[in-house]
Design a protein around this motif. Structure first.
Motif, PDB file in Angstrom:
ATOM      1  N   PHE A   1      75.221  51.640 -57.008  1.00 23.82           N
ATOM      2  CA  PHE A   1      76.453  51.633 -56.474  1.00 23.82           C
ATOM      3  C   PHE A   1      77.345  52.549 -56.797  1.00 23.82           C
ATOM      4  CE2 PHE A   1      80.832  50.134 -56.383  1.00 23.82           C
ATOM      5  CZ  PHE A   1      81.279  49.801 -55.399  1.00 23.82           C
ATOM      6  N   GLN A   2      77.091  53.243 -58.335  1.00 22.57           N
ATOM      7  CA  GLN A   2      77.654  54.196 -58.910  1.00 22.57           C
ATOM      8  C   GLN A   2      76.799  55.166 -59.467  1.00 22.57           C
ATOM      9  OE1 GLN A   2      81.892  53.845 -60.979  1.00 22.57           O
ATOM     10  NE2 GLN A   2      80.402  53.813 -62.887  1.00 22.57           N
ATOM     11  N   VAL A   3      76.701  56.480 -58.853  1.00 26.49           N
ATOM     12  CA  VAL A   3      75.846  57.678 -59.795  1.00 26.49           C
ATOM     13  C   VAL A   3      76.915  58.720 -59.921  1.00 26.49           C
ATOM     14  CG1 VAL A   3      73.956  56.562 -58.394  1.00 26.49           C
ATOM     15  CG2 VAL A   3      75.444  58.442 -57.160  1.00 26.49           C
ATOM     16  N   ARG A   4      76.130  59.665 -60.392  1.00 24.76           N
ATOM     17  CA  ARG A   4      77.014  61.152 -60.815  1.00 24.76           C
ATOM     18  C   ARG A   4      77.206  61.855 -59.690  1.00 24.76           C
ATOM     19  NH1 ARG A   4      76.054  62.727 -65.975  1.00 24.76           N
ATOM     20  NH2 ARG A   4      74.261  61.629 -67.153  1.00 24.76           N
ATOM     21  N   VAL A   5      78.693  62.459 -59.666  1.00 25.48           N
ATOM     22  CA  VAL A   5      79.002  63.060 -58.452  1.00 25.48           C
ATOM     23  C   VAL A   5      78.046  64.082 -57.997  1.00 25.48           C
ATOM     24  CG1 VAL A   5      80.788  64.539 -57.588  1.00 25.48           C
ATOM     25  CG2 VAL A   5      81.438  62.725 -59.104  1.00 25.48           C
ATOM     26  N   GLY A   6      77.613  64.078 -56.707  1.00 21.55           N
ATOM     27  CA  GLY A   6      76.676  64.878 -56.033  1.00 21.55           C
ATOM     28  C   GLY A   6      75.430  64.269 -56.039  1.00 21.55           C
ATOM     29  N   GLN A   7      75.202  62.989 -56.479  1.00 17.96           N
ATOM     30  CA  GLN A   7      73.811  62.514 -56.586  1.00 17.96           C
ATOM     31  C   GLN A   7      73.621  61.317 -55.355  1.00 17.96           C
ATOM     32  OE1 GLN A   7      72.383  61.553 -60.490  1.00 17.96           O
ATOM     33  NE2 GLN A   7      72.104  63.626 -61.242  1.00 17.96           N
ATOM     34  N   GLY A   8      74.778  61.116 -54.944  1.00 15.29           N
ATOM     35  CA  GLY A   8      74.914  60.000 -53.941  1.00 15.29           C
ATOM     36  C   GLY A   8      75.099  60.464 -52.489  1.00 15.29           C
ATOM     37  N   GLU A   9      75.245  59.547 -51.748  1.00 19.14           N
ATOM     38  CA  GLU A   9      75.454  59.890 -50.477  1.00 19.14           C
ATOM     39  C   GLU A   9      76.814  59.627 -49.770  1.00 19.14           C
ATOM     40  OE1 GLU A   9      72.434  57.724 -47.920  1.00 19.14           O
ATOM     41  OE2 GLU A   9      71.282  57.451 -49.524  1.00 19.14           O
ATOM     42  N   ILE A  10      77.941  59.727 -50.488  1.00 20.69           N
ATOM     43  CA  ILE A  10      79.181  59.752 -49.960  1.00 20.69           C
ATOM     44  C   ILE A  10      79.753  61.159 -49.305  1.00 20.69           C
ATOM     45  CG2 ILE A  10      81.614  59.439 -50.577  1.00 20.69           C
ATOM     46  CD1 ILE A  10      80.211  56.750 -50.570  1.00 20.69           C
ATOM     47  N   GLU A  11      80.013  61.317 -48.089  1.00 22.87           N
ATOM     48  CA  GLU A  11      80.453  62.478 -47.400  1.00 22.87           C
ATOM     49  C   GLU A  11      81.897  62.607 -47.533  1.00 22.87           C
ATOM     50  OE1 GLU A  11      77.318  63.087 -44.131  1.00 22.87           O
ATOM     51  OE2 GLU A  11      78.263  61.261 -43.826  1.00 22.87           O
ATOM     52  N   TYR A  12      82.128  63.296 -48.862  1.00 28.57           N
ATOM     53  CA  TYR A  12      83.739  63.494 -49.009  1.00 28.57           C
ATOM     54  C   TYR A  12      84.197  64.101 -47.881  1.00 28.57           C
ATOM     55  CZ  TYR A  12      82.147  61.849 -53.661  1.00 28.57           C
ATOM     56  OH  TYR A  12      81.579  61.145 -54.404  1.00 28.57           O
ATOM     57  N   GLY A  13      83.638  65.370 -47.656  1.00 31.34           N
ATOM     58  CA  GLY A  13      84.339  66.402 -46.520  1.00 31.34           C
ATOM     59  C   GLY A  13      84.500  65.637 -45.008  1.00 31.34           C
ATOM     60  N   ARG A  14      83.487  64.758 -44.788  1.00 31.35           N
ATOM     61  CA  ARG A  14      83.690  64.148 -43.390  1.00 31.35           C
ATOM     62  C   ARG A  14      84.966  63.148 -43.500  1.00 31.35           C
ATOM     63  NH1 ARG A  14      81.966  59.910 -40.698  1.00 31.35           N
ATOM     64  NH2 ARG A  14      81.472  60.229 -38.380  1.00 31.35           N
ATOM     65  N   ILE A  15      84.681  62.308 -44.671  1.00 33.68           N
ATOM     66  CA  ILE A  15      85.674  61.440 -44.751  1.00 33.68           C
ATOM     67  C   ILE A  15      87.202  61.833 -44.599  1.00 33.68           C
ATOM     68  CG2 ILE A  15      86.980  59.868 -46.426  1.00 33.68           C
ATOM     69  CD1 ILE A  15      84.072  59.246 -47.504  1.00 33.68           C
ATOM     70  N   ILE A  16      87.425  63.299 -45.372  1.00 33.07           N
ATOM     71  CA  ILE A  16      88.565  63.812 -45.281  1.00 33.07           C
ATOM     72  C   ILE A  16      88.965  64.143 -43.966  1.00 33.07           C
ATOM     73  CG2 ILE A  16      89.848  65.841 -46.066  1.00 33.07           C
ATOM     74  CD1 ILE A  16      88.568  65.166 -48.949  1.00 33.07           C
ATOM     75  N   SER A  17      88.097  64.742 -43.284  1.00 30.93           N
ATOM     76  CA  SER A  17      88.157  65.304 -41.958  1.00 30.93           C
ATOM     77  C   SER A  17      88.654  64.290 -41.063  1.00 30.93           C
ATOM     78  CB  SER A  17      86.991  65.915 -41.415  1.00 30.93           C
ATOM     79  OG  SER A  17      86.962  66.311 -40.080  1.00 30.93           O
ATOM     80  N   GLN A  18      88.044  63.046 -41.250  1.00 31.38           N
ATOM     81  CA  GLN A  18      88.411  61.939 -40.342  1.00 31.38           C
ATOM     82  C   GLN A  18      89.862  61.349 -40.452  1.00 31.38           C
ATOM     83  OE1 GLN A  18      86.341  61.760 -37.653  1.00 31.38           O
ATOM     84  NE2 GLN A  18      85.610  59.921 -38.072  1.00 31.38           N
ATOM     85  N   LEU A  19      90.283  61.478 -41.694  1.00 32.43           N
ATOM     86  CA  LEU A  19      91.353  61.093 -42.367  1.00 32.43           C
ATOM     87  C   LEU A  19      92.361  61.927 -41.724  1.00 32.43           C
ATOM     88  CD1 LEU A  19      91.164  59.994 -45.761  1.00 32.43           C
ATOM     89  CD2 LEU A  19      91.508  58.388 -44.019  1.00 32.43           C
ATOM     90  N   GLN A  20      92.377  63.336 -41.754  1.00 35.05           N
ATOM     91  CA  GLN A  20      92.995  64.280 -41.114  1.00 35.05           C
ATOM     92  C   GLN A  20      93.436  64.226 -39.634  1.00 35.05           C
ATOM     93  OE1 GLN A  20      91.069  67.715 -42.858  1.00 35.05           O
ATOM     94  NE2 GLN A  20      92.363  68.037 -44.428  1.00 35.05           N
ATOM     95  N   ARG A  21      92.334  63.665 -38.900  1.00 34.88           N
ATOM     96  CA  ARG A  21      92.351  63.326 -37.517  1.00 34.88           C
ATOM     97  C   ARG A  21      93.698  62.466 -37.191  1.00 34.88           C
ATOM     98  NH1 ARG A  21      86.192  63.651 -35.405  1.00 34.88           N
ATOM     99  NH2 ARG A  21      85.799  65.778 -36.030  1.00 34.88           N
ATOM    100  N   CYS A  22      93.420  61.536 -38.151  1.00 37.55           N
ATOM    101  CA  CYS A  22      94.387  60.102 -38.208  1.00 37.55           C
ATOM    102  C   CYS A  22      95.927  60.525 -38.817  1.00 37.55           C
ATOM    103  CB  CYS A  22      93.922  59.020 -38.711  1.00 37.55           C
ATOM    104  SG  CYS A  22      92.469  58.493 -37.867  1.00 37.55           S
ATOM    105  N   ARG A  23      96.030  61.826 -39.086  1.00 35.35           N
ATOM    106  CA  ARG A  23      97.260  62.226 -39.850  1.00 35.35           C
ATOM    107  C   ARG A  23      97.518  61.626 -41.043  1.00 35.35           C
ATOM    108  NH1 ARG A  23     101.325  63.430 -34.598  1.00 35.35           N
ATOM    109  NH2 ARG A  23     100.034  64.863 -33.463  1.00 35.35           N
ATOM    110  N   TYR A  24      96.410  61.289 -41.824  1.00 33.17           N
ATOM    111  CA  TYR A  24      96.572  60.638 -43.003  1.00 33.17           C
ATOM    112  C   TYR A  24      97.138  61.736 -43.989  1.00 33.17           C
ATOM    113  CZ  TYR A  24      95.086  58.018 -47.123  1.00 33.17           C
ATOM    114  OH  TYR A  24      94.851  57.158 -48.480  1.00 33.17           O
ATOM    115  N   ASN A  25      98.159  61.295 -44.922  1.00 30.25           N
ATOM    116  CA  ASN A  25      98.601  61.931 -45.866  1.00 30.25           C
ATOM    117  C   ASN A  25      99.432  61.344 -46.978  1.00 30.25           C
ATOM    118  OD1 ASN A  25      99.578  64.433 -46.834  1.00 30.25           O
ATOM    119  ND2 ASN A  25     101.767  64.083 -46.091  1.00 30.25           N
ATOM    120  N   ARG A  26      98.040  60.545 -47.299  1.00 30.42           N
ATOM    121  CA  ARG A  26      98.341  59.614 -48.372  1.00 30.42           C
ATOM    122  C   ARG A  26      97.311  59.965 -50.006  1.00 30.42           C
ATOM    123  NH1 ARG A  26     101.365  54.779 -46.775  1.00 30.42           N
ATOM    124  NH2 ARG A  26     101.637  55.129 -44.482  1.00 30.42           N
TER     125      ARG A  26
END
Length: 254
Positions: free
Chosen positions: A198-223
């Motif tokens: 559930f918690q691993v070192r940064v870069g060793q998991g499967e969370i796609e930070y760039g994709r998440i941020i891109s999706q948030l930006q499409r929804c005009r998320y600024n939080r």
């Protein structure tokens, strides 16, 4: 967007020391965990003295509270409401705009949870605050379809997206794009699908930070994007190092 840090990332330190360490790491915003069974601030302590609680979470002009993540442990609904109202008062005193709570446990009736949340959202909104439920394993929001249904049926309800629970939980890495329009807060750490990851070192998991941020930006998320590692004794890495790494990574993407 702004990168914040959760006090849960340094839960084994005293609250004052945890806040000072965040300031040293050059965070400007903090997500305060208010948990009855935690080591820092508890809902019952807020009820006892709101002013004292406000003093405990302010250490200077460079670090300000920006969200509260709340875990209750109460015997009845009346005590739940009493504690939630006190935390709303604390949020007003400290200019915190957003509260995160847990949805009902998985297996609960969704109609009953809709009714409960329809009672809570107007109370929180009357204080000028936003109420979110966290996407979390073991609650009704562990599946994106149910999380979306709650938001659709409860006017004003929003989500605190924690994608780790959709990677390591029963959703097992499936899509959750349908939730981004409802997201008002984000908790992040790296996570793998396998048991115990559930918690691993940064870069060793499967969370796609760039994709998440891109999706948030499409929804005009600024939080907030909150670094929300779990500071547990069995963590196979130094918290401060991993918090710093994730902070720098997120800042490079926004």
């Amino acid at each position: 967007m702004y990168v914040a840090c959760s006090t849960l990332s340094f839960a084994r330190l005293p609250l004052e020391r945890a806040l000072r360490l965040m300031a040293e790491l050059e965070f400007s915003k903090v997500d305060i965990a208010i948990t009855e069974n935690g080591t820092h601030l508890k809902p019952s302590e807020v009820v006892e003295d709101v002013a004292k609680a406000a003093l405990r979470i302010r250490i200077g002009p460079t670090l300000t509270p920006a969200a509260f993540s709340i875990e209750f442990d109460v015997a009845n609904d009346d005590e739940y409401l009493k504690q939630l109202k006190a935390i709303c008062k604390l949020a007003r005193h400290t200019a915190v705009p957003l509260l995160t709570i847990a949805a009902a446990s998985s297996g609960s009736g969704i109609d009953a949870e809709v009714k409960r949340l329809r009672g809570l959202v107007p109370m929180v909104e009357a204080e000028g605050l936003t109420l979110t439920v966290a996407t979390r394993i073991g609650t009704l929001t562990e599946l994106p379809s149910t999380a979306r249904e709650l938001c659709e049926r409860v006017p004003g309800l929003a989500l605190t997206l924690d994608p780790s629970h959709y990677i390591n939980g029963p959703h097992q890495g499936g899509a959750y794009d349908e939730l981004f329009p409802y997201v008002r807060h984000v908790h992040l750490r790296d996570t793998g699908k396998a048991p115990g990851k559930f918690q691993v070192r940064v870069g060793q998991g499967e969370i796609e930070y760039g994709r998440i941020i891109s999706q948030l930006q499409r929804c005009r998320y600024n939080r907030l994007l909150t670094v929300a590692l779990n500071d547990v004794a069995e963590a196979p890495f130094a918290m401060e190092t991993e918090v710093r790494k994730l902070k720098y990574l997120l800042e490079s993407l926004i």
